[in-house]
Enzyme design. Structure first.
Site, short mmCIF file in Angstrom:
data_model
loop_
_atom_site.label_atom_id
_atom_site.label_comp_id
_atom_site.label_asym_id
_atom_site.label_seq_id
_atom_site.Cartn_x
_atom_site.Cartn_y
_atom_site.Cartn_z
CG ASP A 112 -0.31 -0.19 2.54
OD1 ASP A 112 0.85 0.23 2.71
OD2 ASP A 112 -0.96 -0.77 3.45
CG HIS A 127 4.20 -9.83 -0.62
ND1 HIS A 127 3.37 -10.15 0.42
CD2 HIS A 127 5.09 -10.86 -0.71
CE1 HIS A 127 3.73 -11.31 0.95
NE2 HIS A 127 4.78 -11.75 0.29
P1 OAD Z 1 -3.22 -11.09 7.36
O1 OAD Z 1 -4.53 -10.52 6.96
O2 OAD Z 1 -3.00 -12.54 7.13
O3 OAD Z 1 -3.00 -10.83 8.89
C1 OAD Z 1 -3.22 -9.57 9.47
C2 OAD Z 1 -2.84 -9.64 10.93
O4 OAD Z 1 -2.97 -8.33 11.47
C3 OAD Z 1 -3.72 -10.56 11.78
O5 OAD Z 1 -2.88 -11.39 12.58
C4 OAD Z 1 -4.51 -9.59 12.67
O6 OAD Z 1 -4.77 -10.12 13.96
C5 OAD Z 1 -3.54 -8.43 12.75
N1 OAD Z 1 -4.15 -7.11 13.03
C6 OAD Z 1 -5.39 -6.66 12.74
N2 OAD Z 1 -5.55 -5.38 13.15
C7 OAD Z 1 -4.37 -5.01 13.70
C8 OAD Z 1 -3.88 -3.80 14.29
N3 OAD Z 1 -4.63 -2.70 14.39
N4 OAD Z 1 -2.61 -3.79 14.74
C9 OAD Z 1 -1.81 -4.88 14.64
N5 OAD Z 1 -2.21 -6.04 14.09
C10 OAD Z 1 -3.47 -6.11 13.62
O7 OAD Z 1 -2.11 -10.20 6.64
P2 OAD Z 1 -0.58 -10.57 6.31
O8 OAD Z 1 0.02 -11.40 7.39
O9 OAD Z 1 0.08 -9.31 5.96
O10 OAD Z 1 0.26 -11.59 0.06
O11 OAD Z 1 -0.75 -11.45 5.01
C11 OAD Z 1 0.41 -11.89 4.36
C12 OAD Z 1 0.19 -11.97 2.89
O12 OAD Z 1 -0.98 -12.76 2.63
C13 OAD Z 1 -0.12 -10.67 2.21
O13 OAD Z 1 1.03 -9.88 1.96
C14 OAD Z 1 -0.77 -11.11 0.94
C15 OAD Z 1 -1.63 -12.26 1.42
O14 OAD Z 1 -1.71 -13.32 0.57
C16 OAD Z 1 0.15 -11.35 -1.27
O15 OAD Z 1 -0.80 -10.76 -1.75
C17 OAD Z 1 1.29 -11.86 -2.09
#
Ligand code: OAD
Length: 249
Positions: A112, A127
């Protein structure tokens, strides 16, 4: 329900380490942008389906071949949502750390651009970035600001080839060198923060494991536990925009 976010949740060990450390790594995921209004992927995010196509279908390498204009339309739609959003306190706090630690590495899975909007430099983007395009044929990269929005598929100024969003799609490799830089930073860091990621997508999720293997102190910031929580020395349960500003140096 996570407990209220307050200074007392941060251990003495972490306070002291935060003051003394030089080499720090921050790995971020979608949760760091949640308070800016970006939907997460898992745990109730809304980025699951677009025009009847599941996220992993429209955002796939196969879709580039099948229907490139649809991929552009999908990313234009996402950019139109993102353009209205601003960095939150988590992004600005992490950006302020780059002037406080002599060796700060910021590795993000997010596309983003909100870390850069908050002032972070040299972000290691695992990514890609939704605000860039790149040429299929000659690999030239462009900022979206420099491209016409009228064409269904913009063309390369250098060679005339088709451009594509400069992001990693399902079924694709990470950008050359990105993981290697992140792994390097993980090997040398003393303190590693894992912020707002469910830590289920590899190889990004292996970065904290590398840091841990080299003796770093691991701190997770997340309102929920993840599969990395047990590996961490400390889990700060709360929203990144509320927890990170509590760390003072
Ligand atoms: P996820 O959506 O899998 O996880 C988001 C995490 O953020 C979760 O563990 C939530 O509990 C946490 N969360 C939510 N609100 C929050 C806040 N205010 N502060 C801190 N944490 C919070 O997202 P990613 O782990 O980034 O890849 O996902 C990894 C990858 O999966 C992405 O980059 C994407 C997707 O497939 C691609 O598109 C290649």
């Amino acid at each position: 329900m996570p407990p209220a976010v307050e200074q007392a949740m941060i251990s003495k060990t972490l306070r002291e380490l935060f003051l003394a450390a030089n080499r720090v790594l921050v790995l971020t995921g979608a949760g760091v942008s949640a308070e800016s209004g970006v939907p997460t992927f898992r745990g109730g995010g809304q980025s699951a389906v677009w025009k009847g196509l599941p996220f992993e279908v429209i955002s796939s390498a196969a879709m580039l071949e099948r229907d490139l204009p649809a991929v552009w339309e999908w990313f234009n739609y996402r950019r139109n949502l993102l353009v209205q959003l601003r960095p939150n306190a988590a992004h600005t706090t992490i950006a302020s750390w780059q002037d406080r630690f002599s060796d700060l590495s910021l590795v993000t899975q997010n596309i983003d651009g909100l870390h850069q909007a908050a002032g972070s430099r040299d972000v290691i983007e695992l990514h890609g970035n939704v605000w860039r395009a790149r040429c299929f044929d000659c690999d030239a990269r462009y900022s979206l600001d420099d491209l016409s929005r009228d064409e269904a598929v913009p063309s390369c100024f250098d060679c005339g080839g088709n451009l594509r969003p400069d992001v990693v799609l399902f079924g694709e490799m990470l950008p050359p060198g990105a993981f290697e830089r992140a792994a390097d930073a993980a090997q040398r860091c003393e303190l590693c923060f894992i912020v707002g990621t469910s830590a289920v997508v590899y190889p990004a999720a292996s970065i904290p494991e590398i840091a841990r293997g080299n003796g770093a102190y691991l701190v997770e910031v997340n309102p929920e536990r993840t599969q990395l929580s047990d590996l961490c020395d400390e889990v700060l349960m709360g929203k990144a925009g509320e927890v990170l500003p509590l760390l003072r140096r």
